[in-house]
Design a protein around this motif. Structure first.
Motif, PDB file in Angstrom:
ATOM      1  N   THR A 143      32.816  37.890  20.844  1.00 32.92           N
ATOM      2  CA  THR A 143      33.859  38.575  20.075  1.00 32.92           C
ATOM      3  C   THR A 143      33.734  40.088  20.250  1.00 32.92           C
ATOM      4  OG1 THR A 143      33.854  36.772  18.446  1.00 32.92           O
ATOM      5  CG2 THR A 143      34.931  38.819  17.801  1.00 32.92           C
ATOM      6  N   GLU A 144      32.511  40.593  20.290  1.00 32.54           N
ATOM      7  CA  GLU A 144      32.292  42.022  20.537  1.00 32.54           C
ATOM      8  C   GLU A 144      32.858  42.425  21.902  1.00 32.54           C
ATOM      9  OE1 GLU A 144      31.142  44.347  18.609  1.00 32.54           O
ATOM     10  OE2 GLU A 144      29.979  43.370  17.025  1.00 32.54           O
ATOM     11  N   VAL A 145      32.625  41.606  22.907  1.00 26.62           N
ATOM     12  CA  VAL A 145      33.132  41.892  24.253  1.00 26.62           C
ATOM     13  C   VAL A 145      34.655  41.842  24.268  1.00 26.62           C
ATOM     14  CG1 VAL A 145      33.303  40.965  26.599  1.00 26.62           C
ATOM     15  CG2 VAL A 145      31.066  41.220  25.508  1.00 26.62           C
ATOM     16  N   ALA A 146      35.225  40.843  23.603  1.00 26.20           N
ATOM     17  CA  ALA A 146      36.687  40.744  23.535  1.00 26.20           C
ATOM     18  C   ALA A 146      37.273  42.009  22.901  1.00 26.20           C
ATOM     19  CB  ALA A 146      37.094  39.509  22.740  1.00 26.20           C
ATOM     20  N   CYS A 147      36.635  42.513  21.861  1.00 23.77           N
ATOM     21  CA  CYS A 147      37.097  43.737  21.205  1.00 23.77           C
ATOM     22  C   CYS A 147      37.080  44.929  22.163  1.00 23.77           C
ATOM     23  CB  CYS A 147      36.231  44.048  19.980  1.00 23.77           C
ATOM     24  SG  CYS A 147      36.505  42.951  18.577  1.00 23.77           S
ATOM     25  N   LYS A 148      36.005  45.061  22.917  1.00 21.31           N
ATOM     26  CA  LYS A 148      35.910  46.166  23.872  1.00 21.31           C
ATOM     27  C   LYS A 148      37.015  46.078  24.923  1.00 21.31           C
ATOM     28  CE  LYS A 148      30.854  46.566  23.470  1.00 21.31           C
ATOM     29  NZ  LYS A 148      29.556  46.313  24.149  1.00 21.31           N
ATOM     30  N   TYR A 149      37.242  44.883  25.416  1.00 19.52           N
ATOM     31  CA  TYR A 149      38.272  44.683  26.439  1.00 19.52           C
ATOM     32  C   TYR A 149      39.665  44.995  25.883  1.00 19.52           C
ATOM     33  CZ  TYR A 149      40.960  42.526  30.194  1.00 19.52           C
ATOM     34  OH  TYR A 149      41.845  42.306  31.226  1.00 19.52           O
ATOM     35  N   LEU A 150      39.938  44.532  24.671  1.00 17.63           N
ATOM     36  CA  LEU A 150      41.247  44.730  24.062  1.00 17.63           C
ATOM     37  C   LEU A 150      41.510  46.205  23.748  1.00 17.63           C
ATOM     38  CD1 LEU A 150      41.169  41.589  21.756  1.00 17.63           C
ATOM     39  CD2 LEU A 150      42.746  41.966  23.674  1.00 17.63           C
ATOM     40  N   LYS A 151      40.488  46.911  23.291  1.00 16.54           N
ATOM     41  CA  LYS A 151      40.656  48.334  22.996  1.00 16.54           C
ATOM     42  C   LYS A 151      40.894  49.122  24.283  1.00 16.54           C
ATOM     43  CE  LYS A 151      37.816  50.113  19.839  1.00 16.54           C
ATOM     44  NZ  LYS A 151      36.548  50.374  19.116  1.00 16.54           N
ATOM     45  N   GLU A 152      40.203  48.744  25.330  1.00 13.26           N
ATOM     46  CA  GLU A 152      40.406  49.396  26.626  1.00 13.26           C
ATOM     47  C   GLU A 152      41.820  49.124  27.144  1.00 13.26           C
ATOM     48  OE1 GLU A 152      38.461  48.893  31.031  1.00 13.26           O
ATOM     49  OE2 GLU A 152      37.044  49.100  29.357  1.00 13.26           O
ATOM     50  N   SER A 153      42.287  47.904  26.965  1.00 11.41           N
ATOM     51  CA  SER A 153      43.641  47.537  27.389  1.00 11.41           C
ATOM     52  C   SER A 153      44.691  48.305  26.591  1.00 11.41           C
ATOM     53  CB  SER A 153      43.861  46.029  27.216  1.00 11.41           C
ATOM     54  OG  SER A 153      43.006  45.286  28.037  1.00 11.41           O
ATOM     55  N   LYS A 154      44.463  48.413  25.280  1.00  6.47           N
ATOM     56  CA  LYS A 154      45.405  49.152  24.423  1.00  6.47           C
ATOM     57  C   LYS A 154      45.483  50.606  24.861  1.00  6.47           C
ATOM     58  CE  LYS A 154      47.524  50.363  20.416  1.00  6.47           C
ATOM     59  NZ  LYS A 154      47.284  51.804  20.258  1.00  6.47           N
ATOM     60  N   GLU A 155      44.335  51.192  25.190  1.00  4.53           N
ATOM     61  CA  GLU A 155      44.298  52.579  25.644  1.00  4.53           C
ATOM     62  C   GLU A 155      45.066  52.751  26.947  1.00  4.53           C
ATOM     63  OE1 GLU A 155      43.313  56.595  25.489  1.00  4.53           O
ATOM     64  OE2 GLU A 155      42.962  55.072  23.951  1.00  4.53           O
ATOM     65  N   LYS A 156      44.953  51.790  27.819  1.00  2.28           N
ATOM     66  CA  LYS A 156      45.586  51.889  29.130  1.00  2.28           C
ATOM     67  C   LYS A 156      47.076  51.553  29.089  1.00  2.28           C
ATOM     68  CE  LYS A 156      45.225  50.209  33.902  1.00  2.28           C
ATOM     69  NZ  LYS A 156      44.435  49.388  34.867  1.00  2.28           N
ATOM     70  N   LEU A 157      47.454  50.553  28.292  1.00  6.28           N
ATOM     71  CA  LEU A 157      48.820  50.027  28.339  1.00  6.28           C
ATOM     72  C   LEU A 157      49.707  50.513  27.197  1.00  6.28           C
ATOM     73  CD1 LEU A 157      47.859  46.377  29.336  1.00  6.28           C
ATOM     74  CD2 LEU A 157      48.834  48.131  30.831  1.00  6.28           C
ATOM     75  N   GLY A 158      49.106  50.988  26.104  1.00  3.49           N
ATOM     76  CA  GLY A 158      49.902  51.645  25.065  1.00  3.49           C
ATOM     77  C   GLY A 158      50.283  50.827  23.845  1.00  3.49           C
ATOM     78  N   SER A 159      50.095  49.512  23.875  1.00  2.00           N
ATOM     79  CA  SER A 159      50.427  48.708  22.687  1.00  2.00           C
ATOM     80  C   SER A 159      49.469  47.532  22.574  1.00  2.00           C
ATOM     81  CB  SER A 159      51.876  48.202  22.752  1.00  2.00           C
ATOM     82  OG  SER A 159      51.988  47.099  23.645  1.00  2.00           O
ATOM     83  N   TRP A 160      49.343  47.019  21.346  1.00  2.63           N
ATOM     84  CA  TRP A 160      48.489  45.855  21.137  1.00  2.63           C
ATOM     85  C   TRP A 160      49.104  44.602  21.748  1.00  2.63           C
ATOM     86  CZ3 TRP A 160      43.717  46.690  20.294  1.00  2.63           C
ATOM     87  CH2 TRP A 160      43.272  47.710  19.450  1.00  2.63           C
ATOM     88  N   THR A 161      50.429  44.540  21.768  1.00  3.01           N
ATOM     89  CA  THR A 161      51.103  43.385  22.371  1.00  3.01           C
ATOM     90  C   THR A 161      50.790  43.316  23.856  1.00  3.01           C
ATOM     91  OG1 THR A 161      52.893  43.493  20.736  1.00  3.01           O
ATOM     92  CG2 THR A 161      53.335  42.271  22.760  1.00  3.01           C
ATOM     93  N   LEU A 162      50.887  44.435  24.551  1.00  3.20           N
ATOM     94  CA  LEU A 162      50.560  44.463  25.980  1.00  3.20           C
ATOM     95  C   LEU A 162      49.071  44.223  26.203  1.00  3.20           C
ATOM     96  CD1 LEU A 162      52.820  47.429  27.179  1.00  3.20           C
ATOM     97  CD2 LEU A 162      53.037  45.011  27.860  1.00  3.20           C
ATOM     98  N   ALA A 163      48.238  44.704  25.283  1.00  2.00           N
ATOM     99  CA  ALA A 163      46.798  44.454  25.391  1.00  2.00           C
ATOM    100  C   ALA A 163      46.507  42.957  25.303  1.00  2.00           C
ATOM    101  CB  ALA A 163      46.052  45.208  24.302  1.00  2.00           C
TER     102      ALA A 163
END
Length: 309
Positions: free
Chosen positions: A162-182
């Motif tokens: 779950t910790e790893v999933a969080c890191k990946y999702l936050k990185e995706s949000k930073e790169k793509l701009g939304s939680w939906t895209l993450a």
């Protein structure tokens, strides 16, 4: 007295006649059974809620394409009743583990439904090699600090995964701009979603033309969020005692090799099976640990299992 007796006799006769008629009406003939089945089991069209969102980001249901796709996932997941009940049962067991980790990392609570879609909250193995509740690939797990080998596979460790999933999702949000895209990137990859956004010259998941799996992904997540949040509304009936619960454990620190987990388990009055149920990340009957790494093995508290060690 005679009047009372006559009245009772008359009442008894009427009652017997009523039972006889009722028996004739409900006799289990093929015809009556078929009628009863048809009348008792009904499938209804569902009303798609006017406002649905993921992580506070609204779903554009005024778009007929989006409405139809959402309707499909609500129908599929509502009327797959056995699977739906299992999701309620497992969510009660595993959401209390996942939710505080999401909160600690600043990841919206809605992402717990992503785990439901990914694995059904089981330690699933995909044809592509993704493993665990969060369906993490080997290279991704190692990139984000998990130990992944034949002896220890921390993708099966729910808290660490779950910790790893969080890191990946936050990185995706930073790169793509939304939680939906993450969330979509969790399925199709960050570069895959970024490339499609550029190719199609759009900035929103709901404007993208995607393949079947990723195209349904967000709708499935939002459908499960809606159903799991409103069980009665969608016809799921259960008591709290019907749901699964986590068995309390305590941690035992290990910083050496363990040559035999069967013998190790016996020291704590449990058997090998129970040890592995609580520590699925231990992939072999022994622990190599040549580097003297510190591990924490979960041991269930006494009184929850009756199995002999």
């Amino acid at each position: 007295m005679k009047i009372v007796k006559n009245s009772l006799a008359l009442f008894g006769l009427i009652a017997l006649a009523g039972l006889f008629i009722f028996a004739l009406q409900d006799a289990p003939t093929d015809e009556n059974f078929e009628k009863k089945l048809i009348n008792d089991y009904n499938v209804y069209a569902l009303q798609v809620p006017e406002n649905l969102d993921f992580a506070g980001e609204p779903m554009p249901l005024n778009n007929p394409d989006i409405l139809e796709r959402m309707d499909r996932e609500l129908l599929v997941n509502t009327y797959w009743q056995s699977n739906g009940l299992l999701m309620f049962k497992r969510a009660n067991k595993y959401f209390p583990v996942i939710e505080p980790i999401l909160k600690k990392n600043g990841v919206p609570d809605d992402f717990k439904y992503l785990a439901v879609i990914e694995s059904g909250l089981t330690n699933a193995v995909s044809p592509a090699g993704a493993r665990g509740v969060w369906q993490i690939m080997k290279t991704t797990g190692q990139e984000f600090g998990l130990e992944v080998n034949d002896n220890v596979d921390e993708r099966y460790h729910l808290e660490m995964a779950t910790e790893v999933a969080c890191k990946y999702l936050k990185e995706s949000k930073e790169k793509l701009g939304s939680w939906t895209l993450a969330a979509a990137a969790y399925n199709a990859g960050m570069s895959g979603i970024a490339r499609r956004l550029e190719e199609q010259n759009v900035a929103n998941y709901y404007d993208l033309l995607l393949g079947e799996e990723t195209g349904r992904y967000m709708f499935r997540i939002v459908a499960l969020k809606e159903i799991l949040s409103h069980p009665n509304k969608y016809g799921f009936n259960f008591r709290s005692k019907d749901l699964y619960t986590e068995v309390p454990t305590y941690k035992v620190e290990v910083d050496t090799a363990v040559t035999d987990f069967t013998a190790f388990a016996k020291k704590f009055n449990i058997n090998y099976k129970i040890l592995k149920l609580h520590n699925p990340w231990l992939r072999e009957p022994h622990l190599n640990n040549k580097s003297r790494k510190q591990y924490f093995i979960e041991i269930p508290k006494e009184g929850y299992y009756s199995a002999n060690p």
